[in-house]
Each structure stands twice: as C-alpha cells, then as structure tokens.
Motif scaffolding. Structure first.
Motif, PDB file in Angstrom:
ATOM      1  N   SER A 146       0.842  -1.190   0.000  1.00  0.00           N
ATOM      2  CA  SER A 146       0.000   0.000   0.000  1.00  0.00           C
ATOM      3  C   SER A 146       0.880   1.243   0.000  1.00  0.00           C
ATOM      4  CB  SER A 146      -0.929   0.019   1.214  1.00  0.00           C
ATOM      5  OG  SER A 146      -0.178   0.073   2.417  1.00  0.00           O
ATOM      6  N   VAL A 147       0.417   2.292  -0.657  1.00  0.00           N
ATOM      7  CA  VAL A 147       1.153   3.554  -0.735  1.00  0.00           C
ATOM      8  C   VAL A 147       0.176   4.699  -0.480  1.00  0.00           C
ATOM      9  CG1 VAL A 147       2.462   5.109  -2.233  1.00  0.00           C
ATOM     10  CG2 VAL A 147       2.869   2.636  -2.338  1.00  0.00           C
ATOM     11  N   GLU A 148       0.587   5.642   0.347  1.00  0.00           N
ATOM     12  CA  GLU A 148      -0.262   6.793   0.640  1.00  0.00           C
ATOM     13  C   GLU A 148      -0.505   7.622  -0.621  1.00  0.00           C
ATOM     14  OE1 GLU A 148       1.089   9.180   3.847  1.00  0.00           O
ATOM     15  OE2 GLU A 148       1.212   7.514   5.284  1.00  0.00           O
ATOM     16  N   THR A 149      -1.769   7.931  -0.848  1.00  0.00           N
ATOM     17  CA  THR A 149      -2.167   8.786  -1.979  1.00  0.00           C
ATOM     18  C   THR A 149      -3.300   9.680  -1.490  1.00  0.00           C
ATOM     19  OG1 THR A 149      -3.557   6.928  -2.718  1.00  0.00           O
ATOM     20  CG2 THR A 149      -1.458   7.237  -3.840  1.00  0.00           C
ATOM     21  N   PRO A 150      -2.969  10.865  -1.011  1.00  0.00           N
ATOM     22  CA  PRO A 150      -3.949  11.727  -0.347  1.00  0.00           C
ATOM     23  C   PRO A 150      -5.170  12.082  -1.184  1.00  0.00           C
ATOM     24  CG  PRO A 150      -1.720  12.513   0.030  1.00  0.00           C
ATOM     25  CD  PRO A 150      -1.616  11.435  -1.011  1.00  0.00           C
ATOM     26  N   ASP A 151      -5.069  12.040  -2.485  1.00  0.00           N
ATOM     27  CA  ASP A 151      -6.184  12.476  -3.321  1.00  0.00           C
ATOM     28  C   ASP A 151      -7.191  11.365  -3.602  1.00  0.00           C
ATOM     29  OD1 ASP A 151      -4.289  11.087  -4.730  1.00  0.00           O
ATOM     30  OD2 ASP A 151      -4.593  12.186  -6.613  1.00  0.00           O
ATOM     31  N   THR A 152      -7.081  10.223  -2.934  1.00  0.00           N
ATOM     32  CA  THR A 152      -8.004   9.115  -3.163  1.00  0.00           C
ATOM     33  C   THR A 152      -9.032   9.019  -2.034  1.00  0.00           C
ATOM     34  OG1 THR A 152      -6.490   7.571  -2.065  1.00  0.00           O
ATOM     35  CG2 THR A 152      -6.292   7.802  -4.454  1.00  0.00           C
ATOM     36  N   GLU A 153     -10.030   8.148  -2.217  1.00  0.00           N
ATOM     37  CA  GLU A 153     -11.148   8.042  -1.277  1.00  0.00           C
ATOM     38  C   GLU A 153     -10.701   7.755   0.146  1.00  0.00           C
ATOM     39  OE1 GLU A 153     -15.306   5.451  -0.739  1.00  0.00           O
ATOM     40  OE2 GLU A 153     -13.919   5.035  -2.403  1.00  0.00           O
ATOM     41  N   PHE A 154      -9.780   6.805   0.301  1.00  0.00           N
ATOM     42  CA  PHE A 154      -9.316   6.428   1.634  1.00  0.00           C
ATOM     43  C   PHE A 154      -7.885   6.902   1.913  1.00  0.00           C
ATOM     44  CE2 PHE A 154     -12.452   3.103   0.501  1.00  0.00           C
ATOM     45  CZ  PHE A 154     -13.387   3.374   1.487  1.00  0.00           C
ATOM     46  N   GLY A 155      -7.324   7.687   1.017  1.00  0.00           N
ATOM     47  CA  GLY A 155      -6.000   8.241   1.230  1.00  0.00           C
ATOM     48  C   GLY A 155      -4.872   7.264   1.019  1.00  0.00           C
ATOM     49  N   VAL A 156      -5.149   6.124   0.414  1.00  0.00           N
ATOM     50  CA  VAL A 156      -4.127   5.099   0.201  1.00  0.00           C
ATOM     51  C   VAL A 156      -4.520   4.259  -1.009  1.00  0.00           C
ATOM     52  CG1 VAL A 156      -5.231   3.410   1.719  1.00  0.00           C
ATOM     53  CG2 VAL A 156      -2.760   3.305   1.366  1.00  0.00           C
ATOM     54  N   THR A 157      -3.510   3.766  -1.724  1.00  0.00           N
ATOM     55  CA  THR A 157      -3.747   2.902  -2.882  1.00  0.00           C
ATOM     56  C   THR A 157      -3.100   1.550  -2.637  1.00  0.00           C
ATOM     57  OG1 THR A 157      -3.814   4.768  -4.404  1.00  0.00           O
ATOM     58  CG2 THR A 157      -3.394   2.612  -5.362  1.00  0.00           C
ATOM     59  N   GLN A 158      -3.820   0.486  -3.012  1.00  0.00           N
ATOM     60  CA  GLN A 158      -3.311  -0.882  -2.893  1.00  0.00           C
ATOM     61  C   GLN A 158      -2.743  -1.320  -4.245  1.00  0.00           C
ATOM     62  OE1 GLN A 158      -3.556  -1.784   0.255  1.00  0.00           O
ATOM     63  NE2 GLN A 158      -4.939  -0.067   0.690  1.00  0.00           N
ATOM     64  N   TYR A 159      -1.556  -1.907  -4.218  1.00  0.00           N
ATOM     65  CA  TYR A 159      -0.921  -2.402  -5.439  1.00  0.00           C
ATOM     66  C   TYR A 159      -0.661  -3.900  -5.313  1.00  0.00           C
ATOM     67  CZ  TYR A 159      -0.009   2.560  -6.299  1.00  0.00           C
ATOM     68  OH  TYR A 159      -0.149   3.918  -6.492  1.00  0.00           O
ATOM     69  N   VAL A 160      -1.021  -4.637  -6.340  1.00  0.00           N
ATOM     70  CA  VAL A 160      -0.792  -6.083  -6.379  1.00  0.00           C
ATOM     71  C   VAL A 160      -0.016  -6.427  -7.643  1.00  0.00           C
ATOM     72  CG1 VAL A 160      -1.854  -8.357  -6.625  1.00  0.00           C
ATOM     73  CG2 VAL A 160      -2.792  -6.716  -5.000  1.00  0.00           C
ATOM     74  N   SER A 161       1.145  -7.038  -7.465  1.00  0.00           N
ATOM     75  CA  SER A 161       1.905  -7.561  -8.595  1.00  0.00           C
ATOM     76  C   SER A 161       1.443  -8.993  -8.847  1.00  0.00           C
ATOM     77  CB  SER A 161       3.403  -7.537  -8.299  1.00  0.00           C
ATOM     78  OG  SER A 161       4.139  -8.056  -9.384  1.00  0.00           O
ATOM     79  N   PHE A 162       1.235  -9.351 -10.104  1.00  0.00           N
ATOM     80  CA  PHE A 162       0.751 -10.690 -10.419  1.00  0.00           C
ATOM     81  C   PHE A 162       1.462 -11.224 -11.658  1.00  0.00           C
ATOM     82  CE2 PHE A 162      -1.830  -7.799 -12.886  1.00  0.00           C
ATOM     83  CZ  PHE A 162      -2.013  -8.433 -14.102  1.00  0.00           C
ATOM     84  N   MET A 163       1.433 -12.534 -11.801  1.00  0.00           N
ATOM     85  CA  MET A 163       2.020 -13.170 -12.985  1.00  0.00           C
ATOM     86  C   MET A 163       0.921 -13.782 -13.825  1.00  0.00           C
ATOM     87  SD  MET A 163       3.797 -16.669 -11.508  1.00  0.00           S
ATOM     88  CE  MET A 163       2.911 -17.795 -10.425  1.00  0.00           C
ATOM     89  N   SER A 164       1.095 -13.708 -15.134  1.00  0.00           N
ATOM     90  CA  SER A 164       0.176 -14.326 -16.089  1.00  0.00           C
ATOM     91  C   SER A 164       0.796 -15.625 -16.563  1.00  0.00           C
ATOM     92  CB  SER A 164      -0.051 -13.388 -17.278  1.00  0.00           C
ATOM     93  OG  SER A 164      -0.696 -14.060 -18.327  1.00  0.00           O
ATOM     94  N   VAL A 165       0.214 -16.736 -16.153  1.00  0.00           N
ATOM     95  CA  VAL A 165       0.742 -18.053 -16.509  1.00  0.00           C
ATOM     96  C   VAL A 165       0.187 -18.460 -17.869  1.00  0.00           C
ATOM     97  CG1 VAL A 165       0.875 -20.485 -15.867  1.00  0.00           C
ATOM     98  CG2 VAL A 165       0.964 -18.711 -14.098  1.00  0.00           C
ATOM     99  N   SER A 166       1.083 -18.820 -18.775  1.00  0.00           N
ATOM    100  CA  SER A 166       0.652 -19.246 -20.110  1.00  0.00           C
ATOM    101  C   SER A 166       0.685 -20.759 -20.267  1.00  0.00           C
ATOM    102  CB  SER A 166       1.543 -18.608 -21.182  1.00  0.00           C
ATOM    103  OG  SER A 166       2.904 -18.938 -20.971  1.00  0.00           O
ATOM    104  N   ARG A 167       1.507 -21.438 -19.443  1.00  0.00           N
ATOM    105  CA  ARG A 167       1.578 -22.904 -19.551  1.00  0.00           C
ATOM    106  C   ARG A 167       2.176 -23.474 -18.282  1.00  0.00           C
ATOM    107  NH1 ARG A 167       5.291 -26.778 -20.983  1.00  0.00           N
ATOM    108  NH2 ARG A 167       6.873 -25.169 -21.303  1.00  0.00           N
ATOM    109  N   TRP A 168       1.544 -24.560 -17.776  1.00  0.00           N
ATOM    110  CA  TRP A 168       2.102 -25.303 -16.652  1.00  0.00           C
ATOM    111  C   TRP A 168       2.954 -26.445 -17.196  1.00  0.00           C
ATOM    112  CZ3 TRP A 168       1.776 -22.582 -12.550  1.00  0.00           C
ATOM    113  CH2 TRP A 168       0.647 -21.816 -12.273  1.00  0.00           C
TER     114      TRP A 168
END
Length: 680
Positions: free
Chosen positions: A437-459
């Motif tokens: 999470s990172v503080e972002t005062p101009d947003t609804e709750f004053g914070v933004t959530q960031y999620v890094s994800f991977m796109s799996v193309s083949r197991w």
C-alpha cells in the motif's frame, strides 16, 4: 505414561509393519471406511457443478523431486470388499454438492489441470487432460484418499516414466480420522453456531489409533515411492531396513506430539481458553494441540509450528477463521500474499478500517479443484492476535461496506479481483505474487493498494511453468476493485531483464523507495532487485536495478543502480559455485520480504530447491544477505509460498514471534505458521 501404553504402541507398530510388508508384497489392506455398494459414501468424490461439466477438466498434479509416483490411493472394494481393519466411521464430506452448485461468473476459458488423484468409479478410470498445473517438489507428498481412487502416472512429465493405472487399498488418512473427533463443517451453520463454543470444539491430543494409522499410511506411501523409484535414481536399501528406519522416525514424531510441548509454547497456547480445556490451574490444563493440524506433529521444527488454517472447509466455531466454503465459496486456494492496507481505524465507524489484505491464487468452490473457478480473490482481516489464527470477517453484501471479509459477486461468493483485459495475451491464470500500500492523499481512503501478479501461459513439470508477462494492478477502494496499469506490464522475453521479474516481493525502504524483488517463472531461479519512487510504482520504465560489485581484468566495478533491467545481478540464491545446488537456499521461489524490528534487519522467506522453507537476513534491501536458516524442511503433502504477516510481533518489535502463511499442496489451502526467532 504407563508401560501398558508403550506396549500398546509397540504392538500397534508391529501390526503396522506387518500390514506394510503385506501390502508391499502385493496383498491388499482393507480401508478403514469400507462399505458395500449400498453404503452411504459415494464411490466418486469428484463432481462437477453447473457449467463446469463441459470442456476440459481443471486439474492439478502432485509431484516429487525424484519424479516418483504421485499419490496413494484407496479401493474399498479390492479383494472382494474385505472387512475394515479399523472399526471407525469416517465423516462424510457433504460440502461437495452444495459447493459445486456455485458457478463462477468469470467468462474466461478455464485452465486445464490434473488433480493429485483422479476420483473414479470401480467401472471406469478418468483419463487425465494434457495440460498440468504448477506443482510442488515434495519428497513425500501425502494425500487424503477418497473412497475409490485410481492413481495414474503423469503422462506428460518427463521426470516420470509412463505406468499403468494401479489400485491399492490403504488405511484412511490421519487427517480424516482427526476431523472425525472435532467440529465438522456444515454449510448450514448460523452466525450463532460460529461464534458460540460448544463441546465439539474441545481439542484433544491425537488418539493412539489415529497416530498408528498415520504412521502406517505414511510408511506405505513412502515405501512404494522408494520401491518404485525412477530408473535414474540411486540403488535403494533393502525394503525392511528402509521401512524400519522410516517407522522409527515416524514414532519419534508420534511421541513428540503426544508429549508435553515446551513451556513457552504451552504458556502461549493456554491463554486461548476457548480452545484449551478448562482447568482451575493453567498448569493442569491439557496441552493444546492446534485443531486440524495437517501433520501428526504440528511442531514441525524446533522453532516453527502450525497454528491454524486460513482457508478451506475447517470450522473453528468460536472464531471467524477458515470455513471459507460456506462463507465465500472457497473450498481450495493457495499463495496467500499479505500486506498492511495502510489505513487507520476510525472509531466512529462500526468496522475496523485498519486491515491486512490477503490475495490468493487459483480459487475453486468445490473439492478436487472443481466447481466455480476464479483467477484469484482477496480476503481481509483486522485480527492482531495471531497466536490462535487469522480472523476473517463475514462478507458485506450490497451495503457499500468495502471492509468486509472479501469482495463478493454473491452473498456467499468471493469474486476475482484481477481479470484479464482484452488488450493483454490469453492466460491460463493470473496469480498475485506481492502486495503493498502507498499513501495517496487524493483518493477516497488516502491510500492505494498495489498487487503484482504473474500471467501463466503454460504449466510444465514439477516446479516449472511459463509466464507471458507480469504486471501491477491498483485499487483505491481497499481492494474491492482493481485496474491493471498498461505501463506496468513486463513481457517475458529472453532479450529483456524483465524475465527476472515475473514473480515479485515488495518492501518499503527507509530511504523513501519501494523495493521490488523479482524471480523468473518457475522455481529454479535466483532473486533480483529493483527500486522505484512510490509515485512511479506503476511505470516499469522508471525502475532502477541493482548491479553488484564485479571484478575483472581491468579493475573493480563498484555496486551501483542502473536503468537497465538486463544489468540486474542475482542477489539471493544461485551462489556457492558448482556445489551451490547441494546447499539449502540455492534456488528462490515465491518469496516474501519485510523489515523486522525485533532483529533490526530485513528478512526474506522463500522455498528452495529441496522444498525447505528458509530465511535470510540483511542490513539493507540489497544485501549482503546472510547464510540460509532452514525454518522447516519439506513436509508430507508438499509446502510452498511462505508469505510474511505484516503484524507479527517480531515485525513490530513487540516480541520474537514471526507469523507467515504457507500453502499445502495436498489440501490445496493456506495455513498460518509461527516461528520463534529466539529458537533459531
């Protein structure tokens, strides 16, 4: 304990060894839950609900480092339906039918998978699909046998030689027997049922029958693996010698579990009076054993023990813990990335805004990875007392509250938080690997959530999968809705250093930067490091990459930060020269990083090439990182993805306890673990 008890145990072991020898020689052993054709238990535990009945079947495969056979199986009708050896009635899992009625609202094509063991009827055998799911490199991967299961070797795994399907009768697993004596899951439980303790929640030490059955089950599974080893593996010791050695180890675990735990553990656990038997003097109370432990001994090492389940069918009736089947349509899921949402509680609201967010991977509503499937989902928790598990509140349906237990698409159905947009390549699945999470005062709750994800193309085979890109999604409403940032996408290319940042871990430095650790797809790589200003976290072109000091013919080049991702150095793992692969911690997979106030250092947890869960420490985000400390070795069932809890006492500097999520392959769910840093 009296001599009679020990004689009974020895006698039980003798029976176990005799049964093991008989089975190994080819003679069937009746399962504990044998029934005739008119019995109440179904001959097939795998059902498909709703629209899931068409198309390719989604399955997972349970594999081992040695490429040995995938699981133990049960055939209640073998040898003419022999009478059960143990007169124990196992609980019937009645959740499958209801769970399978829930159908995912996700329009994307679903991934194809292979279950750990395909459930079949006695008349037919299910043919596994071609594609496979990410697997765990476990030496001993225990599974819970269904009533009638057929094991088929992986046809597309180069490490496993093709073999004909076989059926072997074995004892019921210790997990099933343990569940028979504790509270059972019921989809009809009311809020009162879940919040009021009753007699069924009293936790007991494992019974001798349960313990011996577990020993037998483990011995049989292990013995068949060793006898059926890959042709390329080294010669195996004589069967009886190996069996006795394994039995001795299992009995040591048995005695350790049924004996008194350490004084520190006992003191910590007896404080949870709702779970421990009542006593006037706390010292007289029975030693509390965590409910539903996946292993006979929940104390998996001197420093580390199982605490509770975070997801799955398990019911802790005095807490909002687990029971995600009835509350969220989540029978199985994995990974469990955690981070602090960065908010402060407003005492004027009826809910707690300060929460830990838990992003999970592939999610299924039914057993055997069936039913409604989702790319991923998210849970929330404001629980700061972790000694007895993680409390996840119930969902908030259509009332505007974004602080309920999970984002929902139905009153009791968690929905995916990250879906594939039209402008990105097709994916088998999208799995969260890090959050911050990172503080972002101009947003609804004053914070933004960031999620890094991977796109799996083949197991692929064990510990190997291919990604086509990684990216970051963001949310300004406490994880209720996420948007993928186009400028954050890192396509997996051999011509770019982005290939080393397909899986991630975030940590905030004391210098104002957000640090992102990256690893390649699969479990064979090392860890690399990048940093970025918080306001640029979504822009991959703004990152700097750490390059270690190097020495050459023309002098020494100092350590530095560079704008080229291809210049990034491996800072964790892949060290030690030619012999490095023989040392714990040499490969890095599914890592988590934090600053630990108790130690005054950065710590990293990850799984290595031996499926150990290991820890390293460093004074700075880039290192020099310490030598490896093994928190726990590989366990039956397959363990992976250790994810640190941001509110651990040691993280906040209030104690030595470190809590972290861990995924178990055989159960395909997430559990909470505890490590006492003073015992390392």
């Amino acid at each position: 304990m009296g001599a009679a008890a020990y004689v009974g145990r020895v006698g039980g072991l003798a029976v176990a060894l005799g049964v093991g020898s008989a089975v190994f020689a080819g003679h069937g052993v009746a399962a504990a839950d044998d029934t005739d054709s008119s019995g109440s238990r179904s001959s097939s535990s795998a059902t498909t609900g709703g629209s899931e009945s068409t198309g390719s079947e989604r399955t997972r495969r349970n594999e081992r480092t040695t490429g040995e056979r995938t699981s133990s199986t049960t055939d209640a009708d073998q040898d003419g339906g022999a009478d059960a050896e143990l007169d124990i009635e196992l609980p019937v899992d009645d959740t499958a039918d209801e769970a399978d009625e829930i159908v995912s609202d996700e329009p994307e094509a679903r991934p194809e998978r292979r279950r750990a063991a395909e459930a079949t009827t006695s008349e037919s055998t299910v043919t596994p699909p071609e594609k496979t799911r990410r697997t765990v490199d476990a030496d001993v991967a225990a599974t819970t046998p269904a009533d009638d299961q057929t094991t088929e070797e992986s046809a597309d795994d180069p490490a496993v030689a093709p073999k004909e399907p076989t059926k072997v009768a074995v004892f019921a697993s210790a997990t099933e027997l343990a569940e028979a004596s504790t509270a059972r899951f019921s989809p009809d439980l009311t809020e009162t049922d879940l919040s009021t303790p009753d007699e069924q929640t009293e936790t007991r030490r494992p019974s001798l029958v349960t313990a011996v059955v577990n020993v037998v089950h483990s011995m049989l599974d292990w013995a068949r693996q060793r006898a059926d080893a890959d042709p390329a593996s080294s010669p195996q010791p004589p069967f009886l010698w190996a069996l006795m050695s394994f039995a001795r180890r299992e009995l040591e675990n048995l005695f350790a579990t049924r004996s008194t735990l350490s004084a520190v553990d006992k003191e910590a656990r007896t404080t949870t009076t709702s779970l421990a038997p009542a006593a006037e003097d706390p010292s007289d109370a029975a030693v509390w054993v965590p409910p539903y432990s996946p292993w006979l001994n929940p104390q998996v090492s001197r420093s580390t023990n199982f605490v509770s389940w975070v997801t799955g069918k398990y019911v802790y009736s005095d807490r909002r813990m687990a029971n995600t089947v009835a509350r969220y349509g989540v029978y199985g899921t994995d990974v469990g990335v955690m981070w602090d949402n960065g908010m402060k509680d407003d005492p004027d609201t009826p809910y707690n805004e300060s929460q830990v967010l838990i992003a999970v991977g592939d999610t299924f509503s039914g057993p055997n990875m069936q039913g409604g499937w989702r790319y991923n989902t998210l849970f929330r928790s404001a629980d700061r007392v972790l000694s007895d598990g993680i409390d996840i509140p119930n969902g908030e349906w259509k009332n505007g509250n974004m602080f309920g237990g999970a984002p929902l698409s139905g009153e009791f159905y968690a929905r995916p938080i990250i879906n594939r947009p039209y402008w990105l390549p097709n994916s088998v699945t999208l799995i969260p690997t890090a959050g911050i999470s990172v503080e972002t005062p101009d947003t609804e709750f004053g914070v933004t959530q960031y999620v890094s994800f991977m796109s799996v193309s083949r197991w692929g085979s064990a510990g190997r999968w291919t990604t086509n890109y990684s990216a970051i999604a963001y949310s300004t409403d406490n994880g209720e809705n996420f948007t993928i940032a186009p400028q954050s996408v890192r396509y997996n290319s051999i011509f770019s250093g982005n290939r080393n940042f397909q899986q991630s871990a975030f940590v905030k430095g004391d210098d104002g930067y957000v640090y992102m650790y990256g690893t390649p797809n699969g479990r064979q790589g090392a860890a690399y490091l990048a940093r970025v200003a918080p306001e640029d976290i979504l822009n991959a072109s703004k990152y700097e990459y750490f390059k270690k000091e190097s020495r050459g013919w023309f002098g020494t080049s100092p350590a530095r930060w560079t704008s080229s991702s291809s210049s990034a150095s491996a800072i964790i793992g892949k060290d030690g020269g030619a012999c490095g692969a023989t040392k714990p911690g040499n490969s890095v997979s599914e890592m988590s990083v934090q600053y630990n106030e108790y130690l005054g250092k950065y710590i990293v947890l990850y799984g290595d090439q031996f499926n150990n869960i290991v820890m390293r420490t460093s004074d700075t985000p880039e290192g020099q990182w310490s030598d490896v400390t093994v928190l726990m070795g590989q366990q039956s069932g397959g363990i992976y993805a250790p994810m640190l809890h941001p509110w651990s006492p040691s993280t906040n500097g209030t104690g030595s306890e470190l809590y972290w999520n861990l995924s178990l392959w055989s159960d395909y769910n997430i559990m909470l673990m505890r490590t006492d840093l003073d015992k390392l």
